[in-house]
Design a protein around this motif. Structure first.
Motif, PDB file in Angstrom:
ATOM      1  N   LEU A  87      10.816   0.237  -2.582  1.00 56.42           N
ATOM      2  CA  LEU A  87      11.907   1.125  -3.028  1.00 56.42           C
ATOM      3  C   LEU A  87      11.397   2.500  -3.435  1.00 56.42           C
ATOM      4  O   LEU A  87      12.093   3.499  -3.242  1.00 56.42           O
ATOM      5  CB  LEU A  87      12.676   0.491  -4.176  1.00 56.42           C
ATOM      6  N   LYS A  88      10.192   2.568  -3.988  1.00 58.74           N
ATOM      7  CA  LYS A  88       9.625   3.872  -4.359  1.00 58.74           C
ATOM      8  C   LYS A  88       9.465   4.742  -3.107  1.00 58.74           C
ATOM      9  O   LYS A  88       9.802   5.924  -3.107  1.00 58.74           O
ATOM     10  CB  LYS A  88       8.280   3.672  -5.055  1.00 58.74           C
ATOM     11  N   THR A  89       8.967   4.140  -2.034  1.00 60.61           N
ATOM     12  CA  THR A  89       8.807   4.865  -0.777  1.00 60.61           C
ATOM     13  C   THR A  89      10.171   5.247  -0.208  1.00 60.61           C
ATOM     14  O   THR A  89      10.349   6.365   0.288  1.00 60.61           O
ATOM     15  CB  THR A  89       8.001   4.027   0.234  1.00 60.61           C
ATOM     16  N   ALA A  90      11.125   4.334  -0.281  1.00 61.02           N
ATOM     17  CA  ALA A  90      12.477   4.631   0.215  1.00 61.02           C
ATOM     18  C   ALA A  90      13.050   5.839  -0.522  1.00 61.02           C
ATOM     19  O   ALA A  90      13.604   6.752   0.115  1.00 61.02           O
ATOM     20  CB  ALA A  90      13.384   3.414   0.048  1.00 61.02           C
ATOM     21  N   ARG A  91      12.903   5.860  -1.842  1.00 59.51           N
ATOM     22  CA  ARG A  91      13.401   7.005  -2.621  1.00 59.51           C
ATOM     23  C   ARG A  91      12.702   8.294  -2.221  1.00 59.51           C
ATOM     24  O   ARG A  91      13.342   9.334  -2.082  1.00 59.51           O
ATOM     25  CB  ARG A  91      13.222   6.744  -4.117  1.00 59.51           C
ATOM     26  N   ALA A  92      11.378   8.230  -2.045  1.00 60.52           N
ATOM     27  CA  ALA A  92      10.613   9.427  -1.663  1.00 60.52           C
ATOM     28  C   ALA A  92      11.063   9.960  -0.303  1.00 60.52           C
ATOM     29  O   ALA A  92      11.014  11.171  -0.062  1.00 60.52           O
ATOM     30  CB  ALA A  92       9.119   9.109  -1.630  1.00 60.52           C
TER      31      ALA A  92
ATOM     32  N   ALA B 242       0.815  -1.222   0.000  1.00 64.35           N
ATOM     33  CA  ALA B 242       0.000   0.000   0.000  1.00 64.35           C
ATOM     34  C   ALA B 242       0.845   1.267   0.000  1.00 64.35           C
ATOM     35  O   ALA B 242       0.299   2.369  -0.038  1.00 64.35           O
ATOM     36  CB  ALA B 242      -0.932   0.002   1.211  1.00 64.35           C
ATOM     37  N   GLY B 243       2.179   1.126   0.080  1.00 64.89           N
ATOM     38  CA  GLY B 243       3.048   2.297   0.045  1.00 64.89           C
ATOM     39  C   GLY B 243       3.911   2.465   1.277  1.00 64.89           C
ATOM     40  O   GLY B 243       4.692   3.417   1.357  1.00 64.89           O
TER      41      GLY B 243
END
Length: 188
Positions: A165-170, A118-119
């Motif tokens: 990984l998208k959340t980590a980058r954000a 879910a993010g």
């Protein structure tokens, strides 16, 4: 009952948060004081925090408004990351909790991969499909006539690590190789 024993894994979640932020000295634990099992989890995570030489802030929430206040408090306390109790009210508020973590730029470690899907940032917990299989095996044995009192207690042996990984980058986080190598699932 399902052989999940997820509350005992809170220590490992805090260790993973510390692994993400090795220099950090302050973390938070999101607890639901309405859950009768929570007192034991709070005591255990407090003990682990002492052993890791970090401060743990216990943030209580048992309503949606209290969830919002807890994440705001975590941001104000400037904790490096938050770990969330694996408990039913929080599971019912998964989307809200993931959104609060994002809104407050709060790295959060969860028990279930569904939060990461879910993010959410990271999860570590028992492998639920395997736990369900174990429960089905027990049910089948009982239905075939085995005495439940004579069946051994089986603890989980499969655990699942998920990383978004998208959340980590954000969040501006470069996950350490040690976590990437342990991840059973990396969501991009």
């Amino acid at each position: 009952a399902l052989p999940i024993f997820n509350n005992v894994l809170n220590a490992k979640r805090l260790e993973l948060a510390r692994e993400l932020f090795p220099a950090a000295r302050s973390f938070a634990y999101l607890a639901n004081p309405s859950n009768l099992r929570e007192a034991r989890s709070v005591a255990a995570i407090s003990e682990v925090a002492r052993s890791l030489n970090v401060e743990i802030h216990i943030l209580n929430a048992s309503t949606v408004a209290e969830l919002e206040s807890a994440f705001a408090a975590a941001a104000k306390l400037r904790v490096a990351a938050l770990t969330a109790s694996p408990e039913p009210f929080f599971d019912s508020q998964r989307e809200k909790i993931v959104n609060l973590a994002a809104r407050n730029a709060m790295p959060t470690v969860f028990a279930w991969r569904e939060y990461v899907e879910a993010g959410g940032l990271l999860s570590y917990g028992t492998d639920l499909p395997d736990s369900y299989r174990q429960a089905a095996i027990y049910a089948a044995r009982v239905l075939k006539g085995d005495n439940p009192a004579e069946l051994p207690v089986i603890q989980p042996s499969k655990f699942h690590v998920a990383l978004n990984l998208k959340t980590a980058r954000a969040l501006g986080i470069e996950p350490p190789t040690s976590i990437l190598l342990r991840a059973d699932e990396v969501i991009e």
